[in-house]
Design a protein around this motif. Structure first.
Motif, PDB file in Angstrom:
ATOM      1  N   ALA A  85       0.830  -1.212   0.000  1.00 18.64           N
ATOM      2  CA  ALA A  85       0.000   0.000   0.000  1.00 18.64           C
ATOM      3  C   ALA A  85       0.863   1.259   0.000  1.00 18.64           C
ATOM      4  N   ASP A  86       2.151   1.081  -0.305  1.00 21.94           N
ATOM      5  CA  ASP A  86       3.032   2.237  -0.439  1.00 21.94           C
ATOM      6  C   ASP A  86       3.249   2.998   0.870  1.00 21.94           C
ATOM      7  N   LEU A  87       3.222   2.262   1.976  1.00 20.89           N
ATOM      8  CA  LEU A  87       3.391   2.923   3.277  1.00 20.89           C
ATOM      9  C   LEU A  87       4.809   2.808   3.833  1.00 20.89           C
ATOM     10  N   MET A  88       5.688   2.099   3.115  1.00 20.72           N
ATOM     11  CA  MET A  88       7.006   1.835   3.707  1.00 20.72           C
ATOM     12  C   MET A  88       7.884   3.079   3.792  1.00 20.72           C
ATOM     13  N   GLY A  89       7.670   4.027   2.872  1.00 16.86           N
ATOM     14  CA  GLY A  89       8.444   5.265   2.964  1.00 16.86           C
ATOM     15  C   GLY A  89       8.161   5.932   4.308  1.00 16.86           C
ATOM     16  N   ARG A  90       6.884   5.993   4.633  1.00 17.20           N
ATOM     17  CA  ARG A  90       6.485   6.636   5.882  1.00 17.20           C
ATOM     18  C   ARG A  90       6.955   5.837   7.101  1.00 17.20           C
ATOM     19  N   ILE A  91       6.794   4.512   7.031  1.00 17.04           N
ATOM     20  CA  ILE A  91       7.204   3.674   8.169  1.00 17.04           C
ATOM     21  C   ILE A  91       8.704   3.766   8.408  1.00 17.04           C
ATOM     22  N   THR A  92       9.490   3.678   7.330  1.00 16.13           N
ATOM     23  CA  THR A  92      10.945   3.781   7.507  1.00 16.13           C
ATOM     24  C   THR A  92      11.318   5.153   8.064  1.00 16.13           C
ATOM     25  N   GLY A  93      10.586   6.184   7.631  1.00 15.28           N
ATOM     26  CA  GLY A  93      10.838   7.526   8.162  1.00 15.28           C
ATOM     27  C   GLY A  93      10.649   7.554   9.676  1.00 15.28           C
ATOM     28  N   VAL A  94       9.570   6.941  10.145  1.00 18.92           N
ATOM     29  CA  VAL A  94       9.297   6.886  11.588  1.00 18.92           C
ATOM     30  C   VAL A  94      10.385   6.077  12.299  1.00 18.92           C
ATOM     31  N   VAL A  95      10.725   4.919  11.729  1.00 16.10           N
ATOM     32  CA  VAL A  95      11.730   4.048  12.345  1.00 16.10           C
ATOM     33  C   VAL A  95      13.088   4.763  12.434  1.00 16.10           C
ATOM     34  N   LEU A  96      13.468   5.422  11.353  1.00 14.30           N
ATOM     35  CA  LEU A  96      14.757   6.130  11.356  1.00 14.30           C
ATOM     36  C   LEU A  96      14.767   7.244  12.397  1.00 14.30           C
TER      37      LEU A  96
END
Ligand code: C2E
Ligand code: MG
Ligand code: MG
Ligand code: MG
Length: 292
Positions: A85-96
């Motif tokens: 669902a194209d959410l990994m950019g956002r998730i990785t941003g949070v994780v980083l």
């Protein structure tokens, strides 16, 4: 968790499909809301030297979703759907962001160790990603060497050209790179020719059997030699007992990670673990990252 319900009566296949699609949409809705509410948390798993003193050389950040009803949800249960669902950019941003903030806090307590973050395919397709990393490091006043990025073979194989270019840019700036789950992808050798990685993380599937199965032992031993001849350090994943650690030492393996050394734990527990472990020390402020 989030499994499709069994259909009762009617066309089971179609019902199953509908339920699956509905479960996926529900999860995505909840995940988006969870992201807004800050429900993602990180657990940290230490990486230590294989030598008898087991010096800590870094920690890996592993994402969990602290769901208000379902409790702690593990990454295998939601990252695939998030990716689709194209959410990994956002998730990785949070994780980083969480990882760098924690790294800053550990540094301030004299417990600085490099923190590793796992990347997904979409991160390596995002041309703005290296700038995002640079901005974060600057914001938290961290040197690039405080961060390590882990990329699996399968991620490298999708869209390898751009991925390699982007990783090259990051490494030129001093960010450390690791190949994750080595040995489980479809093509293990071609990208090793060109990828400037620092660490090779050998998958648990080989490591966990290396003290009982001669074929696994041969794979572990020769992969240690391969990594070293390419100038890389080798990390054994999934070390669950001391027998395996002894064997890894015999083979010249550099680092180990696994339940037998430390399980992934929340930030507070990891802080206590780091404070009592050799390699970082609150008393002296000795740091596994020089000049951090
Ligand atoms: P990984 O990066 O290979 O991380 C290692 C996984 O193996 C972790 O599972 C860890 O808890 C587990 N593990 C560690 N030591 C042992 C052991 O001795 N025995 C066994 N049986 N397992 C061990 P976890 O946390 O459930 O993560 C699973 C995968 O999800 C990770 O594999 C990684 O590929 C992915 N992942 C986790 N966090 C993130 C993230 O922030 N971003 C992305 N893109 N992927 C992530
Ligand atoms: Mg990893
Ligand atoms: Mg791994
Ligand atoms: Mg894995």
């Amino acid at each position: 968790m989030y499994a499709a319900k069994q259909g009762h009566g009617g066309p089971v296949f179609a019902t199953g499909l509908d339920d699956h699609a509905r479960a996926r949409l529900t999860m995505l809705e909840e995940l988006r809301a969870g992201l807004d509410r800050g429900e993602l948390v990180l657990h940290y798993q230490p990486k230590v030297t294989v030598g008898a003193d087991r010096r800590v050389v870094g920690v890996e950040a592993l994402v969990r979703w602290q769901h208000p009803v379902r409790g702690l949800v593990f990454p295998d249960a939601f990252l695939h759907t998030a990716e689709s669902a194209d959410l990994m950019g956002r998730i990785t941003g949070v994780v980083l962001d969480l990882a760098c903030r924690q790294s800053r806090a550990w540094h301030d307590q004299g417990l600085a160790v490099p923190v590793a973050v796992n990347l997904s395919v979409s991160n390596l397709r995002d041309p703005a990603f290296p700038e995002q990393i640079a901005a974060l490091l600057e914001h938290y006043r961290l040197p690039a060497s405080a961060l390590e990025l882990e990329v699996t073979e399968s991620v490298l194989m999708t869209d390898a050209g751009n991925a390699l270019k982007l990783l090259g840019t990051l490494r030129d700036r001093g960010v450390r790179l690791a190949v994750d789950d080595y040995g489980t992808g479809y093509s293990s050798l071609s990208y090793l020719q060109v990828l400037p990685a620092d660490d090779l993380k050998l998958d648990r599937a080989f490591v966990s059997r290396c003290d009982t199965d001669p074929r696994s032992a041969a794979i572990v031993h020769s992969t240690v030699q391969l990594a070293h001849s390419l100038g890389m350090r080798i990390v054994a994943e999934g070390v669950e007992d001391d027998g395996i650690l002894d064997r890894l030492r015999e083979y010249g393996c550099d680092y180990a990670q696994g339940y037998g050394i430390a399980r992934p734990q929340d930030a507070a527990t990891t802080t206590a673990w780091l404070a009592q472990s050799p390699g970082v020390s609150p008393e002296t402020g000795r740091s596994a990252v020089p000049n951090l």
